[in-house]
Design an enzyme around this catalytic site. Structure first.
Site, PDB file in Angstrom:
ATOM      1  N   GLY A 182      54.516 125.630  80.222  1.00  0.00           N
ATOM      2  CA  GLY A 182      53.493 126.434  79.554  1.00  0.00           C
ATOM      3  C   GLY A 182      54.119 127.668  78.914  1.00  0.00           C
ATOM      4  O   GLY A 182      55.337 127.721  78.683  1.00  0.00           O
ATOM      5  N   GLY A 241      56.953 129.439  81.219  1.00  0.00           N
ATOM      6  CA  GLY A 241      58.196 128.679  81.351  1.00  0.00           C
ATOM      7  C   GLY A 241      58.927 128.559  80.021  1.00  0.00           C
ATOM      8  O   GLY A 241      60.146 128.741  79.942  1.00  0.00           O
ATOM      9  N   PHE A 275      37.591 142.980  73.352  1.00  0.00           N
ATOM     10  CA  PHE A 275      37.575 142.098  74.514  1.00  0.00           C
ATOM     11  C   PHE A 275      37.076 142.879  75.720  1.00  0.00           C
ATOM     12  O   PHE A 275      37.220 144.108  75.765  1.00  0.00           O
ATOM     13  CB  PHE A 275      38.990 141.541  74.766  1.00  0.00           C
ATOM     14  CG  PHE A 275      39.055 140.032  74.690  1.00  0.00           C
ATOM     15  CD1 PHE A 275      38.986 139.383  73.476  1.00  0.00           C
ATOM     16  CD2 PHE A 275      39.184 139.265  75.853  1.00  0.00           C
ATOM     17  CE1 PHE A 275      39.033 137.995  73.402  1.00  0.00           C
ATOM     18  CE2 PHE A 275      39.235 137.873  75.797  1.00  0.00           C
ATOM     19  CZ  PHE A 275      39.163 137.234  74.566  1.00  0.00           C
ATOM     20  N   ASP A 293      50.269 123.445  92.353  1.00  0.00           N
ATOM     21  CA  ASP A 293      51.431 122.812  93.008  1.00  0.00           C
ATOM     22  C   ASP A 293      52.530 123.822  93.332  1.00  0.00           C
ATOM     23  O   ASP A 293      53.134 123.773  94.406  1.00  0.00           O
ATOM     24  CB  ASP A 293      52.069 121.744  92.105  1.00  0.00           C
ATOM     25  CG  ASP A 293      51.128 120.613  91.777  1.00  0.00           C
ATOM     26  OD1 ASP A 293      50.116 120.451  92.487  1.00  0.00           O
ATOM     27  OD2 ASP A 293      51.415 119.881  90.812  1.00  0.00           O
ATOM     28  N   GLN A 330      39.350 134.601  89.798  1.00  0.00           N
ATOM     29  CA  GLN A 330      38.471 135.032  88.704  1.00  0.00           C
ATOM     30  C   GLN A 330      37.487 133.933  88.320  1.00  0.00           C
ATOM     31  O   GLN A 330      37.894 132.817  88.000  1.00  0.00           O
ATOM     32  CB  GLN A 330      39.290 135.413  87.478  1.00  0.00           C
ATOM     33  CG  GLN A 330      38.410 135.848  86.310  1.00  0.00           C
ATOM     34  CD  GLN A 330      39.177 136.636  85.267  1.00  0.00           C
ATOM     35  OE1 GLN A 330      39.845 136.054  84.429  1.00  0.00           O
ATOM     36  NE2 GLN A 330      39.104 137.944  85.349  1.00  0.00           N
ATOM     37  N   HIS A 339      35.010 133.119  85.442  1.00  0.00           N
ATOM     38  CA  HIS A 339      34.703 133.549  84.078  1.00  0.00           C
ATOM     39  C   HIS A 339      33.194 133.481  83.885  1.00  0.00           C
ATOM     40  O   HIS A 339      32.584 132.489  84.261  1.00  0.00           O
ATOM     41  CB  HIS A 339      35.428 132.628  83.082  1.00  0.00           C
ATOM     42  CG  HIS A 339      35.464 133.154  81.684  1.00  0.00           C
ATOM     43  ND1 HIS A 339      34.330 133.262  80.915  1.00  0.00           N
ATOM     44  CD2 HIS A 339      36.476 133.616  80.933  1.00  0.00           C
ATOM     45  CE1 HIS A 339      34.659 133.766  79.730  1.00  0.00           C
ATOM     46  NE2 HIS A 339      35.954 133.992  79.716  1.00  0.00           N
ATOM     47  N   LEU A 353      35.248 126.321  79.179  1.00  0.00           N
ATOM     48  CA  LEU A 353      35.151 127.719  78.801  1.00  0.00           C
ATOM     49  C   LEU A 353      34.489 127.938  77.448  1.00  0.00           C
ATOM     50  O   LEU A 353      34.807 127.267  76.472  1.00  0.00           O
ATOM     51  CB  LEU A 353      36.564 128.307  78.741  1.00  0.00           C
ATOM     52  CG  LEU A 353      36.598 129.821  78.560  1.00  0.00           C
ATOM     53  CD1 LEU A 353      36.139 130.492  79.833  1.00  0.00           C
ATOM     54  CD2 LEU A 353      37.981 130.290  78.197  1.00  0.00           C
ATOM     55  N   GLU A 355      35.534 134.538  75.900  1.00  0.00           N
ATOM     56  CA  GLU A 355      35.003 135.900  75.838  1.00  0.00           C
ATOM     57  C   GLU A 355      35.008 136.413  74.389  1.00  0.00           C
ATOM     58  O   GLU A 355      34.289 137.354  74.048  1.00  0.00           O
ATOM     59  CB  GLU A 355      35.892 136.782  76.705  1.00  0.00           C
ATOM     60  CG  GLU A 355      35.310 138.119  77.023  1.00  0.00           C
ATOM     61  CD  GLU A 355      36.126 138.798  78.105  1.00  0.00           C
ATOM     62  OE1 GLU A 355      36.152 138.282  79.236  1.00  0.00           O
ATOM     63  OE2 GLU A 355      36.756 139.816  77.808  1.00  0.00           O
ATOM     64  N   ARG A 379      35.117 140.849  83.669  1.00  0.00           N
ATOM     65  CA  ARG A 379      34.573 139.547  84.077  1.00  0.00           C
ATOM     66  C   ARG A 379      33.952 139.552  85.469  1.00  0.00           C
ATOM     67  O   ARG A 379      32.958 138.864  85.701  1.00  0.00           O
ATOM     68  CB  ARG A 379      35.687 138.502  84.019  1.00  0.00           C
ATOM     69  CG  ARG A 379      36.100 138.270  82.602  1.00  0.00           C
ATOM     70  CD  ARG A 379      37.243 137.319  82.475  1.00  0.00           C
ATOM     71  NE  ARG A 379      37.530 137.151  81.064  1.00  0.00           N
ATOM     72  CZ  ARG A 379      38.553 136.474  80.584  1.00  0.00           C
ATOM     73  NH1 ARG A 379      39.412 135.887  81.413  1.00  0.00           N
ATOM     74  NH2 ARG A 379      38.737 136.356  79.293  1.00  0.00           N
ATOM     75  N   HIS A 402      38.198 130.259  86.930  1.00  0.00           N
ATOM     76  CA  HIS A 402      38.972 130.384  85.704  1.00  0.00           C
ATOM     77  C   HIS A 402      40.420 130.784  85.905  1.00  0.00           C
ATOM     78  O   HIS A 402      41.313 130.255  85.250  1.00  0.00           O
ATOM     79  CB  HIS A 402      38.275 131.414  84.819  1.00  0.00           C
ATOM     80  CG  HIS A 402      38.917 131.619  83.483  1.00  0.00           C
ATOM     81  ND1 HIS A 402      39.059 130.596  82.567  1.00  0.00           N
ATOM     82  CD2 HIS A 402      39.448 132.717  82.891  1.00  0.00           C
ATOM     83  CE1 HIS A 402      39.652 131.065  81.472  1.00  0.00           C
ATOM     84  NE2 HIS A 402      39.914 132.344  81.646  1.00  0.00           N
ATOM     85  N   GLU A 408      50.936 132.483  85.421  1.00  0.00           N
ATOM     86  CA  GLU A 408      49.765 132.524  86.303  1.00  0.00           C
ATOM     87  C   GLU A 408      50.108 132.232  87.760  1.00  0.00           C
ATOM     88  O   GLU A 408      49.424 132.707  88.662  1.00  0.00           O
ATOM     89  CB  GLU A 408      48.690 131.552  85.784  1.00  0.00           C
ATOM     90  CG  GLU A 408      47.369 131.723  86.511  1.00  0.00           C
ATOM     91  CD  GLU A 408      46.215 131.004  85.857  1.00  0.00           C
ATOM     92  OE1 GLU A 408      46.282 130.684  84.653  1.00  0.00           O
ATOM     93  OE2 GLU A 408      45.222 130.754  86.571  1.00  0.00           O
ATOM     94  N   ARG A 431      41.506 140.420  86.483  1.00  0.00           N
ATOM     95  CA  ARG A 431      42.269 140.438  85.237  1.00  0.00           C
ATOM     96  C   ARG A 431      41.355 140.714  84.045  1.00  0.00           C
ATOM     97  O   ARG A 431      40.253 140.185  83.975  1.00  0.00           O
ATOM     98  CB  ARG A 431      42.945 139.082  85.028  1.00  0.00           C
ATOM     99  CG  ARG A 431      43.467 138.870  83.629  1.00  0.00           C
ATOM    100  CD  ARG A 431      44.227 137.586  83.495  1.00  0.00           C
ATOM    101  NE  ARG A 431      43.407 136.409  83.319  1.00  0.00           N
ATOM    102  CZ  ARG A 431      42.996 135.929  82.147  1.00  0.00           C
ATOM    103  NH1 ARG A 431      43.283 136.565  81.025  1.00  0.00           N
ATOM    104  NH2 ARG A 431      42.288 134.817  82.083  1.00  0.00           N
ATOM    105  N   SER A 468      46.451 137.754  80.138  1.00  0.00           N
ATOM    106  CA  SER A 468      47.218 136.720  80.828  1.00  0.00           C
ATOM    107  C   SER A 468      48.267 136.095  79.905  1.00  0.00           C
ATOM    108  O   SER A 468      49.436 135.935  80.278  1.00  0.00           O
ATOM    109  CB  SER A 468      46.289 135.638  81.361  1.00  0.00           C
ATOM    110  OG  SER A 468      47.041 134.519  81.721  1.00  0.00           O
TER     111      SER A 468
END
Ligand SMILES: Cc1cc2nc3c(=O)[nH]c(=O)nc-3n(C[C@H](O)[C@H](O)[C@H](O)COP(=O)(O)OP(=O)(O)OC[C@H]3O[C@@H](n4cnc5c(N)ncnc54)[C@H](O)[C@@H]3O)c2cc1C
Length: 575
Positions: free
Chosen positions: A12, A15, A118, A212, A231, A233, A243, A246, A277, A348, A378, A389, A394
Site C-alpha cells: 500500500g 510500503g 475536512f 495480519d 475509528q 466513520h 464509505l 468526508e 469523526r 473505518h 495504518e 484521527r 492517514s
C-alpha cells in the site's frame, strides 16, 4: 532459503513509499515487497477524500503549527507531539514530491493544487484528486517501484514473522497461486500491512484488511499500542457500510435526522458537519437511539440518518464527489442529486498498532527497541492520531513516515550481514499448520465462525462501551477461540485456495479483536473514539498515557507508556 537485504510486507501507500525511498537512498540495496494482494489492490487505492498538507494554496493564513494543533486536539491529546510535528512540517514537501512523481491532483483555476475543507481541520488544507485520491497516489508509487527495480512478490501471503531473541530475521510466506511455502531471511523487515476493519461486521475496509501484521507482531512477543481506539466513520452507506467520504461534507453536505433537522447543531455548534469523526459518529448513534433515525419509508425510529447533498447542485456533486454519487446510486439506488443518502457509522480506521519510534523502529517495550524490525502506515502507531484521527491525515502519515522509515532502513542495513537462520523448523511448522486445517473433515465453517466473531465485536465493543458488555464480549471471544480449533475447509487444494487464506486471516482477526477488548477494558475513561458510558469523562490524571498490550495464549497483559507533550498542553475539547 531466499534472501533480500530488505523485505517490506505490504504494497500500500506506506510500503510502496518506503521502498521508493530505500532505492533513492541506496540504489544497490536489494528490496522486496511481499503482498497478499497485487500492490495496486491494497486498501490505499480506495482512499477517497484527500491528503492534508499546509500548501496555503486556498488559505494563506494556514501554518504547520495550526495543522499540528488541530491534529493534537483531534487526537484528544493522546498523540505524541514530536511525531505530529514531523508529520505536519514534512507534509508540503512530500506532496510536491508526489506531484513530481506524476500524481494527478485536482487543480485550482490558476493551476495550483486544489485544497478542500475536512473535519477537525481549521483551514482548507486537504489536497485531493476528486474523490479518488488513494487511486491517484498509489498508481504512481507502484509505477515507481518498477522504475527503481523493487522486486514484487504479489499474491504471496506472509504467515509468520520470524523473530529470535528480540531480533527480526525473516518471514514465512505462502504462494497463493500454488501453495508453495518459503522462508526468506533479510537484514531488515518492515511491516506495512494496513488496518483491521474486518474485525467488525460493518466496515468501509476491503476484504484484505484483517490485521495480519498486528497479529504476527503480537505472536512474536511485540506489544500493540492503543488498540482500544477504533475509528468509526460517521458516514457509511446504509446498509452495506462502504464509505461515503468526508469530502462530501467538506464540500457542503448536511446531516439530517428524521425531523429534517441538522442535528449537529446540538453536538458541535461551531464545526457542525465538519466536527471530528468520533464526535460526529456518537452524535449519529445518539440520534438513532433517541428515535430520530430514519426508516426506509422515511418515517422516524429507523437505523440511519440522512446525508443531504441536494443543495450542492448537480454540477458540484459530479465534479467534486462523483465516486460517492456513483456508489450510492449503484449500491442502494439513491440519486444524491435528488434524494438524501442513508448513512450510519461504519468501522473505518485503526488509530492503534505496532508501536514505533519516529524512525519506524518497532518497540519491544516503553524503553527498548527490537533489532531489524520497522513499521509504518495504518498497522503502526507512531502515534500521530492518538485517540482519534482527523480525516486526510492517514494518507499523509503513510507518505511522510513511509519516506522517513525507508531512509532509516537504508541507513540501518549499511554494514549489516544477513542473520543466521535455521529455516527447517519454521518451514515444518507452517506446513503442519496448513495440514492441520486440511485434515479436518467436519466441524464449523469459517464464514459462520467469522460472522459470530464480527457480530460479537460489533455488539460488545462498538461506538459505546461499558465494563459489563466488554467483559461479556471477552468471555464470548474465548468461546469463539475454542471453536476455531474445529473449523474445516471444503477446498483442500493448493491452487488459489482462498478458503485457506480466510482461515488464517480469521485467526489474525481474533487476536486483534481480543487485543482491542482487553485494551478497552483497561482504559477506564472516555477519550477520542474510546467512549465509555460508565466513565464518560476524560481522565488526564490517570489515563493520559499510551496502552501497551502483550499477547499470549494464557491472556493479555497491559502496560503503559508516557505521551510526548512538548508544545500543546491538554485542554477541554470543544468544536
Ligand atoms: C474507503 C476508505 C477511504 C479512505 N479515505 C482516506 C482519505 O481520503 N484520506 C486519508 O488520509 N485516509 C483515508 N483512508 C485511510 C487510508 O486509506 C489508509 O489508512 C491507508 O491507505 C493505509 O495504507 P497502508 O499502506 O498502511 O495499508 P494498505 O493500503 O491497507 O496496504 C496493506 C498491504 O499489506 C498487504 N498485506 C496485509 N497482510 C498481508 C499478509 N499477511 N501477507 C502479505 N501481505 C499482506 C496487503 O496486500 C496490502 O498490500 C481511507 C480508508 C478507506 C478504507
Amino acid at each position: 532459503m531466499r534472501e533480500h537485504d530488505i523485505i517490506i510486507i505490504g504494497g500500500g501507500l506506506a510500503g510502496s513509499r518506503a521502498a521508493v525511498e530505500i532505492k533513492r537512498t541506496n540504489p544497490n540495496l536489494d528490496v522486496a515487497i511481499v503482498a497478499k494482494t497485487h500492490p495496486i489492490r491494497s486498501h490505499s487505492v480506495a482512499a477517497q477524500g484527500g491528503i492534508a498538507a499546509v500548501l496555503k494554496n486556498v488559505d494563506p493564513e494556514d501554518s504547520w503549527e495550526s495543522h499540528a494543533f488541530d491534529t493534537v486536539k483531534g487526537s484528544d491529546y493522546l498523540a505524541d507531539q514530536d511525531a505530529v510535528e514531523i508529520l505536519t512540517k514534512e507534509a508540503p514537501n512530500v506532496i510536491i514530491d508526489l506531484e513530481h512523481m506524476g500524481v494527478l491532483f485536482s487543480r485550482l483555476e490558476d493551476g495550483r493544487i486544489a485544497q478542500r475543507a475536512f473535519g477537525g481541520h481549521a483551514h482548507k488544507r486537504t489536497c485531493y484528486a476528486a474523490d479518488k485520491t488513494g487511486h491517484a497516489i498509489l498508481h504512481e508509487l507502484v509505477n515507481n517501484l518498477r522504475r527503481y527495480g523493487v522486486e514484487i512478490y504479489d499474491e504471496w501471503y506472509v504467515m509468520q514473522l520470524i523473530q529470535e531473541e528480540g531480533s527480526a530475521k525473516g518471514i514465512v510466506m505462502y504462494r497463493i497461486e500454488d501453495g508453495a511455502i518459503e522462508i526468506v531471511r533479510a537484514k531488515a523487515i518492515m511491516l506495512a500491512t494496513g488496518g483491521y476493519g474486518r474485525v467488525f461486521n460493518t466496515t468501509s475496509n476491503d476484504y484484505a484488511s484483517t490485521g495480519d501484521g498486528l497479529a504476527m507482531a503480537a505472536a512474536a512477543g511485540i506489544p500493540l499500542e492503543d488498540m482500544e481506539f477504533v475509528q468509526f466513520h460517521p458516514t457509511g452507506l446504509y446498509p452495506v457500510g462502504v464509505l461515503i467520504s468526508e469530502a462530501v461534507r467538506g464540500e457542503g453536505a448536511y446531516l439530517r435526522n428524521a425531523n429534517g433537522d441538522r442535528f449537529m447543531e446540538n453536538y458541535a455548534p461551531n464545526q457542525m458537519e465538519l466536527a471530528p469523526r468520533d464526535i460526529t459518529s456518537r452524535a449519529i448513534n445518539l440520534e438513532i437511539r433517541a428515535g430520530r433515525g430514519v426508516n426506509s419509508d422515511g418515517s422516524a425510529g429507523g437505523p440511519f440518518v440522512h446525508l443531504d447533498l441536494r443543495h450542492m447542485g448537480k454540477e458540484k456533486i459530479m465534479s467534486r464527489v462523483p465516486f460517492c454519487w456513483e456508489e450510492a446510486h449503484r449500491l442502494v439506488g439513491v440519486d444524491a442529486v435528488h434524494e438524501p443518502m442513508p448513512v450510519r457509522p461504519t468501522a473505518h480506521y485503526s488509530m492503534g498498532g505496532i508501536p514505533v519510534n519516529t524512525d519506524g523502529r518497532v518497540r519491544l517495550s516503553a524503553d527498548s527497541l527490537t533489532e531489524g524490525l520497522f513499521a509504518a502506515g495504518e498497522c503502526a502507531c507512531v502515534s500521530v492520531h492518538g485517540g482519534n484521527r482527523l480525516g486526510s491525515n492517514s494518507l499523509l502519515e503513510c507518505v511522510v513516515y513511509g519516506r522517513r522509515v525507508g531512509a532509516a532502513i537504508a541507513r540501518y542495513v549499511e554494514n549489516r550481514k544477513l542473520p543466521q537462520l535455521d529455516a527447517a523448523p519454521y518451514f515444518n511448522a507452517a506446513t503442519q499448520r496448513v495440514k492441520d486445517l486440511f485434515d479436518r473433515t467436519s466441524g464449523i465453517r469459517i464464514a459462520q465462525l467469522r460472522q459470530e466473531f464480527q457480530d460479537c465485536m460489533t455488539e460488545y465493543c462498538g461506538v459505546f462501551r461499558t465494563e459489563a458488555t466488554m467483559q461479556e464480549g471477552l468471555a464470548k471471544i474465548q468461546q469463539l477461540k475454542a471453536k476455531y480449533d474445529r473449523i474445516y475447509l471444503d477446498d483442500k487444494g493448493d491452487c488459489w485456495n482462498t478458503e485457506l487464506i480466510e482461515a488464517i486471516e480469521l485467526q489474525s482477526l481474533m487476536v486483534v479483536g481480543e487485543m482491542i477488548l482487553a485494551s478497552a477494558i483497561n482504559r477506564k475513561e472516555s477519550r477520542g473514539a474510546h467512549s465509555r458510558e460508565d466513565y464518560p469523562q476524560r481522565d488526564d490524571a490517570n489515563f493520559l498515557k499510551h496502552t501497551l498490550a502483550y499477547y499470549s495464549a494464557a491472556g493479555i497483559d497491559v502496560n503503559w507508556m508516557p505521551v510526548v507533550i512538548d508544545r500543546f498542553e491538554p485542554k477541554e475539547r470543544k468544536y
